[in-house]
Design a protein around this motif. Sequence first.
Motif, PDB file in Angstrom:
ATOM      1  N   LEU A   3       0.827  -1.201   0.000  1.00 36.68           N
ATOM      2  CA  LEU A   3       0.000   0.000   0.000  1.00 36.68           C
ATOM      3  C   LEU A   3       0.864   1.255   0.000  1.00 36.68           C
ATOM      4  N   SER A   4       1.967   1.255   0.734  1.00 38.08           N
ATOM      5  CA  SER A   4       2.842   2.428   0.787  1.00 38.08           C
ATOM      6  C   SER A   4       3.335   2.796  -0.605  1.00 38.08           C
ATOM      7  N   GLU A   5       3.739   1.786  -1.367  1.00 35.40           N
ATOM      8  CA  GLU A   5       4.235   2.035  -2.712  1.00 35.40           C
ATOM      9  C   GLU A   5       3.118   2.536  -3.630  1.00 35.40           C
ATOM     10  N   THR A  45       2.796  10.797  -6.766  1.00 31.21           N
ATOM     11  CA  THR A  45       3.699  11.242  -7.827  1.00 31.21           C
ATOM     12  C   THR A  45       2.914  11.561  -9.094  1.00 31.21           C
ATOM     13  N   ARG A  46       1.951  10.697  -9.446  1.00 26.55           N
ATOM     14  CA  ARG A  46       1.123  10.941 -10.634  1.00 26.55           C
ATOM     15  C   ARG A  46       0.304  12.210 -10.492  1.00 26.55           C
ATOM     16  N   VAL A  47      -0.332  12.377  -9.346  1.00 26.55           N
ATOM     17  CA  VAL A  47      -1.241  13.496  -9.142  1.00 26.55           C
ATOM     18  C   VAL A  47      -0.493  14.818  -8.974  1.00 26.55           C
ATOM     19  N   LEU A  48       0.570  14.784  -8.194  1.00 26.27           N
ATOM     20  CA  LEU A  48       1.287  16.028  -7.897  1.00 26.27           C
ATOM     21  C   LEU A  48       2.420  16.306  -8.875  1.00 26.27           C
ATOM     22  N   ARG A  83       5.443  15.178  -8.920  1.00 24.13           N
ATOM     23  CA  ARG A  83       6.735  15.329  -8.266  1.00 24.13           C
ATOM     24  C   ARG A  83       7.580  14.094  -8.452  1.00 24.13           C
ATOM     25  N   GLY A  84       8.869  14.310  -8.367  1.00 22.89           N
ATOM     26  CA  GLY A  84       9.812  13.192  -8.365  1.00 22.89           C
ATOM     27  C   GLY A  84       9.997  12.707  -6.946  1.00 22.89           C
ATOM     28  N   PRO A  85      10.910  11.740  -6.729  1.00 25.02           N
ATOM     29  CA  PRO A  85      11.168  11.228  -5.385  1.00 25.02           C
ATOM     30  C   PRO A  85      11.690  12.327  -4.456  1.00 25.02           C
ATOM     31  N   ALA A  86      11.362  12.242  -3.194  1.00 24.32           N
ATOM     32  CA  ALA A  86      11.830  13.216  -2.191  1.00 24.32           C
ATOM     33  C   ALA A  86      13.313  13.014  -1.942  1.00 24.32           C
ATOM     34  N   HIS A  87      14.013  14.114  -1.669  1.00 23.13           N
ATOM     35  CA  HIS A  87      15.459  14.040  -1.409  1.00 23.13           C
ATOM     36  C   HIS A  87      15.742  14.158   0.036  1.00 23.13           C
TER      37      HIS A  87
END
Length: 115
Positions: free
Chosen positions: A97-99, A106-109, A111-115
């Motif tokens: 579920l987390s993934e 990511t799709r909606v916003l 954004r890429g992965p958080a740094h």
Amino acid sequence: MPCFRCGARQTDPSRGASPWRRGVRAEHQVLICPRCQTEHDWAADLDRCSACASVALVCRLGEVECRDCGHTREAQREIDAPAALVGSGAPPGDSGLSEEVAAALTRVLGRGPAH
């Protein structure tokens, strides 16, 4: 909320009402996916109304109400109830579920992965 029997996650229907069914098991609201509705005797695993024996129950705000006859009763609190909700063969935990949530964000916003 996943299907209580197989753990499948509910998705929004493209049009119309959802094919998923609701019920109450061990004093908790559960969902039954369309596949489990056809492959299993899903009603046998659900709580029944004490007045009319219907499985058309909803659990909300500490009460269980029958959608067929309107009978309402207080939900009993059980310490081990969440363990009783898992049907035979259901996957444990969040099953990725987390993934799924991270991918949806990511799709909606956009954004890429958080740094």
